[in-house]
Design a protein around this motif. Structure first.
Motif, PDB file in Angstrom:
ATOM      1  N   PRO A 199     -22.720 -12.429 -37.221  1.00 35.49           N
ATOM      2  CA  PRO A 199     -22.088 -12.186 -38.573  1.00 35.49           C
ATOM      3  C   PRO A 199     -20.634 -11.364 -38.515  1.00 35.49           C
ATOM      4  N   ARG A 200     -20.597 -10.675 -37.459  1.00 33.86           N
ATOM      5  CA  ARG A 200     -18.969  -9.881 -37.385  1.00 33.86           C
ATOM      6  C   ARG A 200     -18.059 -10.847 -37.246  1.00 33.86           C
ATOM      7  N   MET A 201     -18.215 -12.111 -37.055  1.00 36.14           N
ATOM      8  CA  MET A 201     -17.118 -12.878 -37.021  1.00 36.14           C
ATOM      9  C   MET A 201     -16.378 -13.229 -38.175  1.00 36.14           C
ATOM     10  N   PHE A 202     -17.294 -13.225 -39.484  1.00 36.19           N
ATOM     11  CA  PHE A 202     -16.880 -13.730 -40.619  1.00 36.19           C
ATOM     12  C   PHE A 202     -16.541 -12.547 -41.669  1.00 36.19           C
ATOM     13  N   GLU A 203     -15.490 -12.827 -42.598  1.00 33.11           N
ATOM     14  CA  GLU A 203     -15.030 -12.102 -43.717  1.00 33.11           C
ATOM     15  C   GLU A 203     -16.049 -12.820 -45.130  1.00 33.11           C
ATOM     16  N   GLY A 204     -16.834 -11.952 -45.513  1.00 33.57           N
ATOM     17  CA  GLY A 204     -17.524 -12.456 -46.510  1.00 33.57           C
ATOM     18  C   GLY A 204     -18.946 -12.598 -46.200  1.00 33.57           C
ATOM     19  N   ARG A 205     -19.842 -12.935 -47.005  1.00 30.22           N
ATOM     20  CA  ARG A 205     -21.373 -12.903 -47.010  1.00 30.22           C
ATOM     21  C   ARG A 205     -21.662 -14.450 -46.611  1.00 30.22           C
ATOM     22  N   LEU A 206     -22.479 -14.344 -45.410  1.00 31.90           N
ATOM     23  CA  LEU A 206     -22.849 -15.687 -45.047  1.00 31.90           C
ATOM     24  C   LEU A 206     -23.860 -16.272 -45.823  1.00 31.90           C
ATOM     25  N   PRO A 207     -24.111 -17.466 -45.943  1.00 35.41           N
ATOM     26  CA  PRO A 207     -25.254 -17.932 -46.824  1.00 35.41           C
ATOM     27  C   PRO A 207     -26.666 -17.692 -45.855  1.00 35.41           C
ATOM     28  N   GLY A 208     -27.706 -17.642 -46.988  1.00 37.57           N
ATOM     29  CA  GLY A 208     -29.045 -17.371 -46.417  1.00 37.57           C
ATOM     30  C   GLY A 208     -29.477 -18.345 -45.252  1.00 37.57           C
ATOM     31  N   PHE A 209     -29.082 -19.648 -45.128  1.00 37.96           N
ATOM     32  CA  PHE A 209     -29.567 -20.559 -44.152  1.00 37.96           C
ATOM     33  C   PHE A 209     -28.886 -20.234 -42.793  1.00 37.96           C
ATOM     34  N   ALA A 210     -27.845 -19.636 -42.781  1.00 38.43           N
ATOM     35  CA  ALA A 210     -27.229 -19.219 -41.509  1.00 38.43           C
ATOM     36  C   ALA A 210     -28.065 -18.791 -40.567  1.00 38.43           C
ATOM     37  N   ASN A 211     -27.955 -19.347 -39.298  1.00 37.62           N
ATOM     38  CA  ASN A 211     -28.866 -18.783 -38.280  1.00 37.62           C
ATOM     39  C   ASN A 211     -28.307 -17.720 -37.396  1.00 37.62           C
ATOM     40  N   THR A 212     -28.524 -16.617 -37.507  1.00 35.95           N
ATOM     41  CA  THR A 212     -27.877 -15.315 -37.173  1.00 35.95           C
ATOM     42  C   THR A 212     -28.518 -14.719 -35.789  1.00 35.95           C
ATOM     43  N   ARG A 213     -29.677 -15.281 -35.521  1.00 37.70           N
ATOM     44  CA  ARG A 213     -30.523 -14.495 -34.542  1.00 37.70           C
ATOM     45  C   ARG A 213     -30.902 -15.190 -33.314  1.00 37.70           C
ATOM     46  N   SER A 214     -30.474 -16.499 -33.205  1.00 38.89           N
ATOM     47  CA  SER A 214     -30.919 -17.189 -31.835  1.00 38.89           C
ATOM     48  C   SER A 214     -30.035 -16.577 -30.815  1.00 38.89           C
ATOM     49  N   LEU A 215     -30.508 -16.723 -29.560  1.00 32.95           N
ATOM     50  CA  LEU A 215     -29.895 -16.370 -28.410  1.00 32.95           C
ATOM     51  C   LEU A 215     -28.292 -16.841 -28.163  1.00 32.95           C
ATOM     52  N   ARG A 216     -28.418 -18.154 -28.378  1.00 29.34           N
ATOM     53  CA  ARG A 216     -27.116 -18.850 -28.465  1.00 29.34           C
ATOM     54  C   ARG A 216     -26.146 -18.094 -29.359  1.00 29.34           C
ATOM     55  N   VAL A 217     -26.539 -17.783 -30.521  1.00 26.13           N
ATOM     56  CA  VAL A 217     -25.477 -17.345 -31.438  1.00 26.13           C
ATOM     57  C   VAL A 217     -25.179 -15.658 -30.983  1.00 26.13           C
ATOM     58  N   ALA A 218     -26.243 -14.993 -30.563  1.00 30.68           N
ATOM     59  CA  ALA A 218     -25.981 -13.524 -29.955  1.00 30.68           C
ATOM     60  C   ALA A 218     -25.220 -13.667 -28.810  1.00 30.68           C
ATOM     61  N   GLY A 219     -25.040 -14.878 -28.093  1.00 31.99           N
ATOM     62  CA  GLY A 219     -24.011 -15.108 -26.657  1.00 31.99           C
ATOM     63  C   GLY A 219     -22.646 -15.465 -27.466  1.00 31.99           C
ATOM     64  N   GLY A 220     -22.537 -15.698 -28.498  1.00 29.20           N
ATOM     65  CA  GLY A 220     -21.193 -16.230 -29.316  1.00 29.20           C
ATOM     66  C   GLY A 220     -21.070 -17.590 -29.112  1.00 29.20           C
ATOM     67  N   LEU A 221     -22.123 -18.249 -28.914  1.00 32.80           N
ATOM     68  CA  LEU A 221     -22.078 -20.005 -28.939  1.00 32.80           C
ATOM     69  C   LEU A 221     -22.859 -20.427 -30.040  1.00 32.80           C
ATOM     70  N   GLY A 222     -22.563 -19.897 -31.074  1.00 35.53           N
ATOM     71  CA  GLY A 222     -23.155 -20.745 -32.504  1.00 35.53           C
ATOM     72  C   GLY A 222     -22.365 -21.955 -32.744  1.00 35.53           C
ATOM     73  N   THR A 223     -22.675 -22.518 -33.902  1.00 33.41           N
ATOM     74  CA  THR A 223     -21.953 -23.818 -34.521  1.00 33.41           C
ATOM     75  C   THR A 223     -20.442 -23.562 -34.460  1.00 33.41           C
ATOM     76  N   ILE A 224     -20.132 -22.331 -34.753  1.00 36.64           N
ATOM     77  CA  ILE A 224     -18.729 -22.021 -34.616  1.00 36.64           C
ATOM     78  C   ILE A 224     -18.678 -20.925 -33.681  1.00 36.64           C
ATOM     79  N   PRO A 225     -18.090 -21.555 -32.249  1.00 40.56           N
ATOM     80  CA  PRO A 225     -18.361 -20.426 -31.315  1.00 40.56           C
ATOM     81  C   PRO A 225     -17.475 -19.246 -31.360  1.00 40.56           C
ATOM     82  N   ARG A 226     -17.790 -18.049 -30.817  1.00 44.27           N
ATOM     83  CA  ARG A 226     -17.031 -16.974 -30.854  1.00 44.27           C
ATOM     84  C   ARG A 226     -16.133 -16.647 -29.592  1.00 44.27           C
TER      85      ARG A 226
END
Length: 203
Positions: free
Chosen positions: A1-28
């Motif tokens: 979530p810290r990647m984004f300016e504004g509020r993420l929609p409710g369906f956004a996955n913010t808890r998976s290990l890949r997201v935590a590692g910076g490799l979500g749908t839009i990589p960090r």
């Protein structure tokens, strides 16, 4: 979530290990954990990318996989990537030239990976499996060997074909083109033969 300016929609996955590692749908991050962005991305921009690029890409890929499986009874999806030549795997060993990812045997049957490993090794390249890259979203979500769909990720060391600082092709570029063409032609021939044998046995 810290990647984004504004509020993420409710369906956004913010808890998976890949997201935590910076490799979500839009990589960090990219490569050896280098940050891609200098600042936050507007949420609207991220959602536009997903609608304009991500969803059409996967709809098209799923269509190709389904069509191939329907036509031939099976499908082998090759997910090709490049990787930084530097760095170590989790065991502290230098990376190989080629890393084959099948999610530790769950996204592709062994004959698929065996053929690829043997073809690249015969071409003189060092080959390992799954470390440090076992496969990502595509191998996880498309690979279903029990249903006849095999997904294999192939990582190629950038140092074999490019100057990683300037991104310009190096002297090995054309030779690697030929090596990959030859290795993949061998794979396709072996995979097709196996598929024919498997289909006849099933009949």
């Amino acid at each position: 979530p810290r990647m984004f300016e504004g509020r993420l929609p409710g369906f956004a996955n913010t808890r998976s290990l890949r997201v935590a590692g910076g490799l979500g749908t839009i990589p960090r991050i990219v490569g050896e954990s280098y940050e891609i962005y200098s600042g936050r991305i507007p949420v609207e921009s991220a959602l536009n990318r997903i609608e304009a690029l991500y969803r059409p890409y996967h709809a098209g890929l799923r269509h190709l996989v389904n069509r191939t499986q329907a036509s031939f009874g099976s499908c082998i999806l090759v997910d090709a990537h490049s990787m930084p030549s530097t760095g170590l795997d989790r065991d502290g060993v230098a990376k190989a030239d080629i890393i084959l990812g099948d999610r530790f045997g769950t996204s592709a049957a062994s004959f698929v990976v065996d053929a690829a490993e043997e073809a690249f090794a015969r071409a003189g390249l060092t080959v390992t499996r799954n470390r440090p890259y076992a496969g990502g979203f595509i191998t996880e979500h498309y690979g279903a060997p029990g249903s006849g769909v095999h997904a294999l990720q192939i990582e190629v060391s950038r140092g074999l074909y490019m100057n990683e600082a300037t991104l310009e092709p190096n002297s090995g570029f054309q030779a690697l083109q030929q090596v990959i063409s030859t290795a993949m032609a061998e794979c396709f021939a072996r995979w097709s033969g196996w598929s024919d044998d498997w289909r006849q046995a099933a009949e």
